[in-house]
Design a protein around this motif. Structure first.
Motif, PDB file in Angstrom:
ATOM      1  N   GLN A 186      15.583 -13.735   4.582  1.00 52.88           N
ATOM      2  CA  GLN A 186      14.502 -14.622   4.946  1.00 52.88           C
ATOM      3  C   GLN A 186      13.273 -14.845   4.227  1.00 52.88           C
ATOM      4  O   GLN A 186      12.629 -15.942   3.973  1.00 52.88           O
ATOM      5  CB  GLN A 186      13.912 -14.396   6.447  1.00 52.88           C
ATOM      6  CG  GLN A 186      13.286 -15.477   7.084  1.00 52.88           C
ATOM      7  CD  GLN A 186      13.058 -15.246   8.515  1.00 52.88           C
ATOM      8  OE1 GLN A 186      13.585 -14.382   9.151  1.00 52.88           O
ATOM      9  NE2 GLN A 186      12.391 -16.033   9.306  1.00 52.88           N
ATOM     10  N   ILE A 191      14.712 -18.733   5.114  1.00 53.40           N
ATOM     11  CA  ILE A 191      15.462 -19.307   6.164  1.00 53.40           C
ATOM     12  C   ILE A 191      16.398 -18.139   6.710  1.00 53.40           C
ATOM     13  O   ILE A 191      16.346 -17.191   5.869  1.00 53.40           O
ATOM     14  CB  ILE A 191      16.611 -20.403   5.666  1.00 53.40           C
ATOM     15  CG1 ILE A 191      17.473 -20.869   6.838  1.00 53.40           C
ATOM     16  CG2 ILE A 191      17.498 -19.822   4.453  1.00 53.40           C
ATOM     17  CD1 ILE A 191      18.247 -21.889   6.488  1.00 53.40           C
ATOM     18  N   LYS A 192      16.356 -17.916   7.760  1.00 56.40           N
ATOM     19  CA  LYS A 192      17.162 -16.832   8.608  1.00 56.40           C
ATOM     20  C   LYS A 192      18.686 -16.774   7.843  1.00 56.40           C
ATOM     21  O   LYS A 192      19.257 -17.570   7.658  1.00 56.40           O
ATOM     22  CB  LYS A 192      17.515 -16.803  10.004  1.00 56.40           C
ATOM     23  CG  LYS A 192      16.135 -16.636  10.744  1.00 56.40           C
ATOM     24  CD  LYS A 192      16.207 -16.768  12.093  1.00 56.40           C
ATOM     25  CE  LYS A 192      14.907 -16.293  13.097  1.00 56.40           C
ATOM     26  NZ  LYS A 192      15.138 -16.619  14.511  1.00 56.40           N
ATOM     27  N   SER A 194      21.179 -15.757   9.308  1.00 55.95           N
ATOM     28  CA  SER A 194      22.345 -16.436  10.158  1.00 55.95           C
ATOM     29  C   SER A 194      22.423 -17.880   9.854  1.00 55.95           C
ATOM     30  O   SER A 194      23.302 -18.415  10.153  1.00 55.95           O
ATOM     31  CB  SER A 194      22.147 -16.039  11.599  1.00 55.95           C
ATOM     32  OG  SER A 194      20.771 -16.497  12.024  1.00 55.95           O
ATOM     33  N   ASP A 195      21.274 -18.370   9.180  1.00 49.96           N
ATOM     34  CA  ASP A 195      21.713 -20.080   8.988  1.00 49.96           C
ATOM     35  C   ASP A 195      21.865 -20.143   7.559  1.00 49.96           C
ATOM     36  O   ASP A 195      21.949 -21.501   7.303  1.00 49.96           O
ATOM     37  CB  ASP A 195      20.179 -20.425   9.453  1.00 49.96           C
ATOM     38  CG  ASP A 195      19.782 -20.184  11.022  1.00 49.96           C
ATOM     39  OD1 ASP A 195      20.749 -20.494  11.950  1.00 49.96           O
ATOM     40  OD2 ASP A 195      18.547 -20.199  11.274  1.00 49.96           O
TER      41      ASP A 195
END
Length: 291
Positions: A186, A191-192, A194-195
């Motif tokens: 991140q 951005i995370k 998972s995304d």
């Protein structure tokens, strides 16, 4: 036989009840908060369960030297409120049963060696790559402790040529955890994890760092299986990338069919899935009962 199990993570605690066959019969979970508040929930869960033993796999660093007056304490963790906390003694004051105590990743390694992806083998290494990075080592049928316990999440690596991220580890900056744990994804890409799309260059860089660490593990410890767990490894595209990076780093030096022809079954996800930590704590409790 009823065995209590505690997977004490830095983000959440998972408590459960299981039996000698490794079956988890009941569980609960709650956020990891200040020690007194968190353990009050642990005590409440186990108070009427009638357990014969309890196994605890804890976030760390922790003191696992049975000869030390600080045995069972959390040591230099960055988790607020937990540094120097007498975790195991607090449990022993509440429950008069045998207790097994180790790191959460050593517990997961034991669980995988007992019932999971390394069952039947006398050695394995378990990585959890998530909010942080931890490494558990099971060698010649025993969990490895030594001076303190393995802290392979903080090994130092060659930086990727295109990586300008400074790393987030408060102790070392750009160690494995500082460069490859979830917060690094991140922090670097904004951005995370998972995304992040599966075809994003983030994953090739991630595999570069994890592959280096795994190759070092092969060279240093020569385990019969390496298991990669944790939230970051929920990205299935990472496994073939990591395997390729390991082979590239080793460059043919280690002569073994497990690497040359069977790397897909040598570097694997947890056989117990997300139960590896709790099942490992169950195995710790069983060992304590046997002793």
């Amino acid at each position: 036989m009823r065995i209590g199990a505690i997977e004490a993570g830095g983000t959440k605690f998972v408590c459960g009840i299981g039996n000698e066959h490794g079956t988890i019969e009941d569980r609960t979970s709650f956020p990891t908060e200040q020690p007194e508040k968190t353990l009050a929930q642990v005590f409440e869960y186990f108070k009427d369960k009638g357990v014969d033993a309890i196994g605890i796999g804890s976030f760390g660093p922790i003191n696992i030297d049975v000869a030390s007056p600080m045995y069972g304490y959390v040591t230099t963790t960055p988790k607020p409120g937990w540094t120097g906390y007498p975790f195991l003694p607090a449990l022993k004051r509440e429950f008069d049963v045998p207790m097994g105590w180790d790191t959460d990743v050593n517990a997961a390694a034991l669980g995988e060696a007992t019932w999971g992806a390394a069952a039947g083998l006398d050695s394995c290494v378990y990585y959890t790559i998530g909010t942080g990075v931890g490494v558990g080592v099971y060698a010649e049928g025993k969990l490895v402790h030594g001076l303190v316990h393995p802290e392979g999440g903080h090994v130092l690596l060659r930086r990727h040529p295109a990586d300008e991220y400074e790393g987030f580890c408060p102790y070392h900056g750009d160690c494995l955890e500082g460069l490859a744990a979830g917060p690094a994804l991140q922090g670097r890409w904004k951005i995370k994890g998972s995304d992040i799309p599966q075809d994003h260059p983030a994953w090739q860089m991630e595999a570069y760092y994890i592959g280096q660490a795994v190759a070092n593990t092969v060279l240093m410890l020569s385990p019969k299986r390496i298991i990669l767990g944790g939230g970051v490894m929920h990205q299935p595209q990472l496994f073939p990338m990591v395997r390729a990076e390991v082979l590239k780093a080793l460059n043919g030096y280690v002569s073994s069919d497990a690497l040359a022809a069977g790397i897909d079954t040598y570097i694997v996800p947890p056989g117990l899935g997300d139960n590896a930590g709790l099942s490992g704590a169950l195995a710790l409790g069983l060992r304590a009962l046997g002793q």
